[in-house]
Design a protein around this motif. Structure first.
Motif, PDB file in Angstrom:
ATOM      1  N   ALA A  66      10.951 -74.986  71.530  1.00  0.00           N
ATOM      2  CA  ALA A  66      10.493 -76.082  72.386  1.00  0.00           C
ATOM      3  C   ALA A  66       9.875 -75.585  73.684  1.00  0.00           C
ATOM      4  O   ALA A  66       9.149 -76.332  74.348  1.00  0.00           O
ATOM      5  CB  ALA A  66      11.656 -77.032  72.686  1.00  0.00           C
ATOM      6  N   ALA A  67      10.172 -74.339  74.068  1.00  0.00           N
ATOM      7  CA  ALA A  67       9.626 -73.784  75.313  1.00  0.00           C
ATOM      8  C   ALA A  67       8.477 -72.817  75.063  1.00  0.00           C
ATOM      9  O   ALA A  67       7.984 -72.197  75.998  1.00  0.00           O
ATOM     10  CB  ALA A  67      10.740 -73.059  76.078  1.00  0.00           C
ATOM     11  N   ALA A  68       8.040 -72.704  73.817  1.00  0.00           N
ATOM     12  CA  ALA A  68       7.101 -71.642  73.451  1.00  0.00           C
ATOM     13  C   ALA A  68       5.661 -71.963  73.812  1.00  0.00           C
ATOM     14  O   ALA A  68       5.194 -73.092  73.646  1.00  0.00           O
ATOM     15  CB  ALA A  68       7.196 -71.362  71.955  1.00  0.00           C
ATOM     16  N   ASP A  69       4.973 -70.939  74.301  1.00  0.00           N
ATOM     17  CA  ASP A  69       3.519 -70.987  74.446  1.00  0.00           C
ATOM     18  C   ASP A  69       2.841 -70.356  73.228  1.00  0.00           C
ATOM     19  O   ASP A  69       1.693 -70.657  72.919  1.00  0.00           O
ATOM     20  CB  ASP A  69       3.081 -70.225  75.706  1.00  0.00           C
ATOM     21  CG  ASP A  69       3.664 -70.838  76.965  1.00  0.00           C
ATOM     22  OD1 ASP A  69       3.427 -72.039  77.201  1.00  0.00           O
ATOM     23  OD2 ASP A  69       4.370 -70.119  77.700  1.00  0.00           O
ATOM     24  N   THR A  70       3.560 -69.457  72.575  1.00  0.00           N
ATOM     25  CA  THR A  70       3.123 -68.856  71.311  1.00  0.00           C
ATOM     26  C   THR A  70       4.314 -68.785  70.375  1.00  0.00           C
ATOM     27  O   THR A  70       5.399 -68.387  70.789  1.00  0.00           O
ATOM     28  CB  THR A  70       2.556 -67.437  71.522  1.00  0.00           C
ATOM     29  OG1 THR A  70       1.336 -67.513  72.266  1.00  0.00           O
ATOM     30  CG2 THR A  70       2.273 -66.749  70.195  1.00  0.00           C
ATOM     31  N   VAL A  71       4.114 -69.181  69.123  1.00  0.00           N
ATOM     32  CA  VAL A  71       5.145 -69.064  68.091  1.00  0.00           C
ATOM     33  C   VAL A  71       4.658 -68.054  67.058  1.00  0.00           C
ATOM     34  O   VAL A  71       3.541 -68.170  66.550  1.00  0.00           O
ATOM     35  CB  VAL A  71       5.419 -70.417  67.408  1.00  0.00           C
ATOM     36  CG1 VAL A  71       6.375 -70.240  66.228  1.00  0.00           C
ATOM     37  CG2 VAL A  71       6.000 -71.407  68.407  1.00  0.00           C
ATOM     38  N   ILE A  72       5.502 -67.068  66.760  1.00  0.00           N
ATOM     39  CA  ILE A  72       5.157 -66.045  65.773  1.00  0.00           C
ATOM     40  C   ILE A  72       6.191 -66.075  64.655  1.00  0.00           C
ATOM     41  O   ILE A  72       7.397 -66.032  64.921  1.00  0.00           O
ATOM     42  CB  ILE A  72       5.122 -64.642  66.404  1.00  0.00           C
ATOM     43  CG1 ILE A  72       4.147 -64.607  67.594  1.00  0.00           C
ATOM     44  CG2 ILE A  72       4.730 -63.591  65.361  1.00  0.00           C
ATOM     45  CD1 ILE A  72       4.103 -63.274  68.317  1.00  0.00           C
ATOM     46  N   ARG A 103       0.133 -71.635  70.693  1.00  0.00           N
ATOM     47  CA  ARG A 103      -0.619 -70.845  69.721  1.00  0.00           C
ATOM     48  C   ARG A 103       0.338 -70.458  68.592  1.00  0.00           C
ATOM     49  O   ARG A 103       1.493 -70.113  68.819  1.00  0.00           O
ATOM     50  CB  ARG A 103      -1.176 -69.599  70.417  1.00  0.00           C
ATOM     51  CG  ARG A 103      -1.816 -68.561  69.515  1.00  0.00           C
ATOM     52  CD  ARG A 103      -2.480 -67.478  70.366  1.00  0.00           C
ATOM     53  NE  ARG A 103      -1.528 -66.857  71.285  1.00  0.00           N
ATOM     54  CZ  ARG A 103      -1.883 -66.167  72.373  1.00  0.00           C
ATOM     55  NH1 ARG A 103      -3.162 -66.020  72.679  1.00  0.00           N
ATOM     56  NH2 ARG A 103      -0.973 -65.612  73.146  1.00  0.00           N
ATOM     57  N   TRP A 104      -0.156 -70.474  67.350  1.00  0.00           N
ATOM     58  CA  TRP A 104       0.652 -70.129  66.184  1.00  0.00           C
ATOM     59  C   TRP A 104       0.157 -68.814  65.607  1.00  0.00           C
ATOM     60  O   TRP A 104      -1.045 -68.598  65.453  1.00  0.00           O
ATOM     61  CB  TRP A 104       0.561 -71.221  65.121  1.00  0.00           C
ATOM     62  CG  TRP A 104       1.162 -72.526  65.548  1.00  0.00           C
ATOM     63  CD1 TRP A 104       0.608 -73.455  66.373  1.00  0.00           C
ATOM     64  CD2 TRP A 104       2.438 -73.050  65.171  1.00  0.00           C
ATOM     65  NE1 TRP A 104       1.450 -74.529  66.534  1.00  0.00           N
ATOM     66  CE2 TRP A 104       2.583 -74.310  65.801  1.00  0.00           C
ATOM     67  CE3 TRP A 104       3.464 -72.586  64.343  1.00  0.00           C
ATOM     68  CZ2 TRP A 104       3.716 -75.100  65.638  1.00  0.00           C
ATOM     69  CZ3 TRP A 104       4.594 -73.377  64.184  1.00  0.00           C
ATOM     70  CH2 TRP A 104       4.727 -74.617  64.819  1.00  0.00           C
ATOM     71  N   ASP A 155      -6.372 -70.835  68.294  1.00  0.00           N
ATOM     72  CA  ASP A 155      -5.019 -71.395  68.350  1.00  0.00           C
ATOM     73  C   ASP A 155      -4.179 -70.975  67.157  1.00  0.00           C
ATOM     74  O   ASP A 155      -3.004 -71.328  67.061  1.00  0.00           O
ATOM     75  CB  ASP A 155      -5.093 -72.918  68.414  1.00  0.00           C
ATOM     76  CG  ASP A 155      -5.743 -73.519  67.161  1.00  0.00           C
ATOM     77  OD1 ASP A 155      -6.567 -72.826  66.514  1.00  0.00           O
ATOM     78  OD2 ASP A 155      -5.447 -74.688  66.838  1.00  0.00           O
ATOM     79  N   LEU A 156      -4.783 -70.222  66.240  1.00  0.00           N
ATOM     80  CA  LEU A 156      -4.101 -69.784  65.026  1.00  0.00           C
ATOM     81  C   LEU A 156      -4.539 -68.359  64.709  1.00  0.00           C
ATOM     82  O   LEU A 156      -5.728 -68.053  64.676  1.00  0.00           O
ATOM     83  CB  LEU A 156      -4.462 -70.709  63.859  1.00  0.00           C
ATOM     84  CG  LEU A 156      -3.965 -70.299  62.471  1.00  0.00           C
ATOM     85  CD1 LEU A 156      -2.446 -70.449  62.391  1.00  0.00           C
ATOM     86  CD2 LEU A 156      -4.647 -71.141  61.406  1.00  0.00           C
ATOM     87  N   ALA A 157      -3.567 -67.466  64.488  1.00  0.00           N
ATOM     88  CA  ALA A 157      -3.889 -66.073  64.178  1.00  0.00           C
ATOM     89  C   ALA A 157      -2.914 -65.565  63.127  1.00  0.00           C
ATOM     90  O   ALA A 157      -1.703 -65.786  63.239  1.00  0.00           O
ATOM     91  CB  ALA A 157      -3.821 -65.201  65.431  1.00  0.00           C
TER      92      ALA A 157
END
Length: 327
Positions: A66-72, A103-104, A155-157
């Motif tokens: 919930a606090a993420a700027d990027t999720v990996i 960003r994912w 926004d996706l990598a």
């Protein structure tokens, strides 16, 4: 505040993949300040099984998302995503808390999780070359390119298998904070800041052995003569092979054609010149073998979506501290 990176470990997670984001992003600093706050999480805190016989203890639960700027999402053998192409309700619920601006990213088979979450539909993506057919079978709406080390769509990598996750994370770091920061992290990790070619070069292929020789020396020579004409005839003469034999062996060794490889080398060299020199753009185009400024502009736009001047402003290495101080 540092950019928050949440690394979601779904069991059994690939331990190698899981270790990459904390190491790369956790090593990034500017003036002694961390640039990222990396949080490894599971659906809940505690042990997470890996694919190689040990468990890892993660400190964060799904609240980190919930606090993420990027999720990996690192590589995983998570059965619902890998076998059936779906996610259970609790995973959907956890991913639904990710902020809209985030960003994912995925490493290796983490792409199966993003696809099952509906993040890859209609998008270009990659995964480990040996798992591309499985991903394509489960999600035929995803444009899968198994020949590249990573795919960056802003926004996706997504990255190819295992060590390609390092390539992707360094690329994203470079995009976020410039070449100087990414290169410093690469030096700390004792890895190359970038690697030439794609994962096609690692796909198992029978290499013809009836004509002897290798194209490796010619590839080294070509990199030193990028400003000169480098058609297949020129390259095959240097390798002392017929054009047909050379082209066949070149593709077997690199996974690509001589023309595509030379073009990629020229674009990569142009990028290095833009990052590290003050050469005029037309000189960069000439020295890299791309010919004209318009040709450089077109190829750079196709490669990274930037004009030469925008690329230089974005990725130009920072001057030495002494220069910044005006001494």
């Amino acid at each position: 505040m540092p950019h928050v990176v949440a690394v979601l470990a779904l069991p059994p997670v690939v331990g190698f993949d899981l270790a990459i984001p904390p190491q790369v992003f956790g090593s990034a600093e500017r003036d002694g300040r961390p640039l990222y706050d990396v949080r490894v999480c599971g659906l809940e805190p505690g042990p997470v099984a890996t694919t190689v016989g040990y468990a890892l203890h993660v400190e964060h639960g799904a609240e980190a998302l919930a606090a993420a700027d990027t999720v990996i999402v690192p590589g995983t053998h998570y059965v619902p995503a890998r076998r059936d192409g779906v996610l259970p309700p609790e995973v959907h619920a956890a991913l639904a808390t990710v902020p809209a601006h985030a960003r994912w990213m995925s490493i290796c088979t983490g792409a199966f999780v993003l696809a099952a979450a509906g993040r890859l539909g209609g998008r270009r993506a990659t995964t480990h070359w040996a798992r591309a057919a499985e991903l394509r079978r489960l999600h035929d709406d995803v444009e899968i390119d198994e020949d590249v080390l990573f795919v960056d769509e802003g926004d996706l990598a997504t990255s190819a298998g295992l060590a390609a996750g390092i390539d992707l994370c360094l690329h994203v770091l470079r995009r976020d904070h410039g070449a100087a920061v990414a290169n410093e992290v690469a030096r700390h990790l004792v890895v190359a800041p970038w690697r030439d070619g794609g994962q096609a070069q690692f796909i198992e292929r029978p290499i013809p052995d009836d004509d002897g020789g290798s194209t490796a020396a010619t590839r080294v020579w070509a990199r030193e003569h990028l400003s000169e004409p480098l058609d297949v005839a020129t390259l095959s003469r240097h390798a002392a092979m017929s054009t047909r034999t050379f082209a066949r062996r070149f593709r077997a060794e690199t996974g690509t054609s001589p023309h595509a490889w030379v073009l990629a080398q020229r674009v990569a060299h142009a990028r290095r010149l833009l990052e590290s020199t003050d050469l005029p753009v037309d000189r960069v185009a000439a020295d890299s073998g791309l010919g004209t400024t318009s040709s450089l502009r077109a190829h750079l736009a196709a490669d990274v979506g930037l004009s030469p001047l925008s690329y230089r402003r974005t990725f130009r290495a920072s001057p030495p501290a002494a220069d910044r101080a005006g001494t």
